[in-house]
Design a protein around this motif. Structure first.
Motif, short mmCIF file in Angstrom:
data_model
loop_
_atom_site.label_atom_id
_atom_site.label_comp_id
_atom_site.label_asym_id
_atom_site.label_seq_id
_atom_site.Cartn_x
_atom_site.Cartn_y
_atom_site.Cartn_z
N THR A 24 0.86 -1.29 -0.09
CA THR A 24 0.09 -0.02 -0.12
C THR A 24 0.76 1.34 0.03
O THR A 24 0.79 2.08 -0.76
CB THR A 24 -0.81 -0.04 1.36
OG1 THR A 24 -1.71 -1.14 1.15
CG2 THR A 24 -1.77 1.30 1.17
N SER A 28 0.64 3.88 -3.01
CA SER A 28 -0.14 5.08 -2.82
C SER A 28 0.77 6.37 -2.77
O SER A 28 0.25 7.35 -3.08
CB SER A 28 -0.73 4.69 -1.41
OG SER A 28 -0.08 4.60 -0.37
N THR A 54 -10.99 11.78 -5.56
CA THR A 54 -10.80 12.00 -3.92
C THR A 54 -12.16 12.06 -3.52
O THR A 54 -12.51 11.48 -2.28
CB THR A 54 -10.04 13.22 -3.69
OG1 THR A 54 -10.79 14.38 -4.28
CG2 THR A 54 -8.73 13.16 -4.04
N PHE A 57 -13.54 8.19 -2.98
CA PHE A 57 -12.78 7.41 -1.92
C PHE A 57 -13.15 8.06 -0.42
O PHE A 57 -12.84 7.42 0.41
CB PHE A 57 -11.38 7.11 -2.41
CG PHE A 57 -11.33 6.27 -3.38
CD1 PHE A 57 -11.26 4.90 -3.28
CD2 PHE A 57 -11.24 6.75 -4.78
CE1 PHE A 57 -11.31 4.15 -4.24
CE2 PHE A 57 -10.97 5.95 -5.92
CZ PHE A 57 -11.24 4.57 -5.58
N SER A 61 -16.89 4.01 2.70
CA SER A 61 -15.92 3.22 3.62
C SER A 61 -15.00 2.18 2.79
O SER A 61 -15.22 1.87 1.73
CB SER A 61 -17.08 2.55 4.53
OG SER A 61 -17.46 1.41 4.09
N LEU A 62 -13.98 2.15 3.53
CA LEU A 62 -12.92 1.31 2.74
C LEU A 62 -13.43 -0.06 2.71
O LEU A 62 -13.24 -0.87 1.89
CB LEU A 62 -11.54 1.44 3.70
CG LEU A 62 -10.54 0.63 3.13
CD1 LEU A 62 -10.19 1.05 1.82
CD2 LEU A 62 -9.38 0.88 4.18
N GLN A 65 -15.44 -0.31 -0.35
CA GLN A 65 -14.62 -0.52 -1.50
C GLN A 65 -13.87 -1.85 -1.60
O GLN A 65 -14.09 -2.49 -2.73
CB GLN A 65 -13.59 0.71 -1.32
CG GLN A 65 -14.10 1.90 -1.41
CD GLN A 65 -13.28 3.01 -0.82
OE1 GLN A 65 -11.94 2.82 -1.08
NE2 GLN A 65 -13.62 4.04 -0.16
N THR A 89 -7.57 -2.22 -3.63
CA THR A 89 -8.33 -1.31 -2.61
C THR A 89 -7.56 -0.40 -1.94
O THR A 89 -7.86 0.92 -1.99
CB THR A 89 -9.34 -2.34 -2.03
OG1 THR A 89 -9.97 -3.25 -2.97
CG2 THR A 89 -10.22 -1.07 -1.16
N ASN A 93 -7.37 3.76 -2.30
CA ASN A 93 -7.97 4.47 -1.42
C ASN A 93 -7.15 5.14 -0.54
O ASN A 93 -7.09 6.82 -0.48
CB ASN A 93 -8.54 3.48 -0.51
CG ASN A 93 -9.12 4.18 0.83
OD1 ASN A 93 -8.43 4.54 1.90
ND2 ASN A 93 -10.50 4.50 0.73
N TYR A 94 -5.90 4.98 -0.41
CA TYR A 94 -4.84 5.60 0.51
C TYR A 94 -4.31 6.65 -0.47
O TYR A 94 -3.81 7.86 -0.04
CB TYR A 94 -3.71 4.85 1.06
CG TYR A 94 -4.24 4.42 2.64
CD1 TYR A 94 -3.90 5.05 3.61
CD2 TYR A 94 -4.87 3.42 2.66
CE1 TYR A 94 -4.30 5.08 4.99
CE2 TYR A 94 -5.65 3.31 4.07
CZ TYR A 94 -5.04 3.97 5.08
OH TYR A 94 -5.61 3.74 6.25
N TYR A 97 -6.24 9.89 -0.17
CA TYR A 97 -6.04 10.53 0.93
C TYR A 97 -4.96 11.30 1.10
O TYR A 97 -4.62 12.48 1.38
CB TYR A 97 -6.00 9.64 2.55
CG TYR A 97 -7.39 9.60 2.85
CD1 TYR A 97 -8.17 10.10 3.80
CD2 TYR A 97 -8.09 8.28 2.16
CE1 TYR A 97 -9.29 9.85 4.04
CE2 TYR A 97 -9.70 8.06 2.57
CZ TYR A 97 -10.03 8.85 3.73
OH TYR A 97 -11.43 8.46 4.00
N ASP A 154 -6.43 -0.39 9.60
CA ASP A 154 -7.29 -0.62 8.56
C ASP A 154 -7.03 -1.98 8.09
O ASP A 154 -7.84 -2.61 7.43
CB ASP A 154 -7.33 0.41 7.47
CG ASP A 154 -7.79 1.65 7.85
OD1 ASP A 154 -8.74 1.69 8.69
OD2 ASP A 154 -7.83 2.71 6.95
#
Length: 213
Positions: A24, A28, A54, A57, A61-62, A65, A89, A93-94, A97, A154
Motif C-alpha cells: 500500500t 499509494s 478523491t 474515496f 467506507s474502505l 470499497q 483497494t 484509497n490511500y 487521502y 485498517d
C-alpha cells in the motif's frame, strides 16, 4: 505455554499484514504525489477528475470499497485474488487521502517562492523538485504519520474477505479456545506496531528538519 502458542499463531498473520502495509505504501505514495501535482496544476480537466476521484474515496467506507473490488468486480468479469483485491483497494484509497495531504502541503508554500524560482531561471519541474516539494513534505509529515498509523489498523478489514491476518487468527483462537487472551495479545501487537511507526516518524521529522537548515 499455551499463550505462547497462541502468540505464534497470531504472528503467522503478521506476515500478511506487513506485506499489505508495504504494498500500500509503495503504490499509494507515488500515486498521491502524481495526483497532487495534477490537482495543483493549471489543467482544469485534470483538476476536476482528481477532485471527483478523491470525493469518491472519501465518502465511501474502505470496507465497502473492498467488497466492491473483491465481490463486485467478478460480476463484471474481473476476478482478483484476495490479496490482489486488498492491494488494489488499499492503494487507490490511500492514494486519495495522500493526494489531499500532498496538495495541502504544496499549496501551503508561498507564491513568492514560485516567482523567485522563475526569476532564477528554474522551470516548473526544477521548482517543484528543489524548492516546493522539500518544504511541502516537511509540512505534511505529521499528517503522513497519522495515515501510516491508520493504515495499520485498517489492514484488519481484510479479515472480512477471508484473509488470515492477525485479527482473523486471533478471532479463530478466541472461538476455539474460549479465551479472550488472543484478543489481548492482538491488541499488544497493534500497539507495538503503532509505537514503532510513531517513533519512526518522530525520528524522520527531527532529522528532516535538521537537513533543511
Amino acid at each position: 505455554m499455551e499463550s505462547f502458542e497462541m502468540l505464534l499463531y497470531i504472528f503467522k498473520g503478521l506476515q500478511l499484514t506487513t506485506l499489505l502495509y508495504l504494498v500500500t505504501i509503495i503504490l499509494s505514495i507515488p500515486l498521491g504525489l502524481l495526483f497532487a501535482f495534477c490537482a495543483t496544476g493549471k489543467n482544469i480537466i485534470l483538476k476536476k477528475i482528481i477532485a471527483f476521484y478523491t470525493w469518491i474515496f472519501f465518502f465511501f467506507s474502505l470496507l465497502l470499497q473492498l467488497f466492491f473490488v473483491y465481490y463486485g468486480l467478478p460480476v463484471l468479469g474481473i476476478k482478483l485474488t484476495a490479496f490482489g483485491a486488498a492491494s488494489l483497494t488499499f492503494a487507490v484509497n490511500y492514494a486519495a487521502y495522500l493526494t489531499e495531504i500532498f496538495r495541502g502541503g504544496i499549496e501551503s508554500i508561498d507564491e513568492g517562492q514560485y516567482e523567485a524560482s522563475y526569476v532564477l531561471g528554474l522551470n516548473y519541474i526544477q521548482t517543484m523538485k528543489n524548492i516546493v516539494l522539500p518544504q511541502a513534505i516537511k509540512n505534511v509529515l505529521p499528517s503522513l504519520g497519522n495515515e501510516a498509523i491508520t493504515l495499520i489498523k485498517d489492514t484488519a478489514l481484510i479479515s472480512a474477505i477471508g484473509m488470515a491476518e492477525i485479527l482473523r487468527n486471533s478471532k479463530e483462537l478466541v472461538t476455539n479456545k474460549f479465551s479472550i487472551v488472543p484478543f489481548i495479545l492482538c491488541a499488544f501487537i497493534y500497539l507495538g506496531l503503532s509505537s514503532v511507526i510513531v517513533t519512526l516518524f518522530k525520528y524522520i521529522e527531527k532529522n528532516y528538519a535538521k537537513g533543511m537548515r
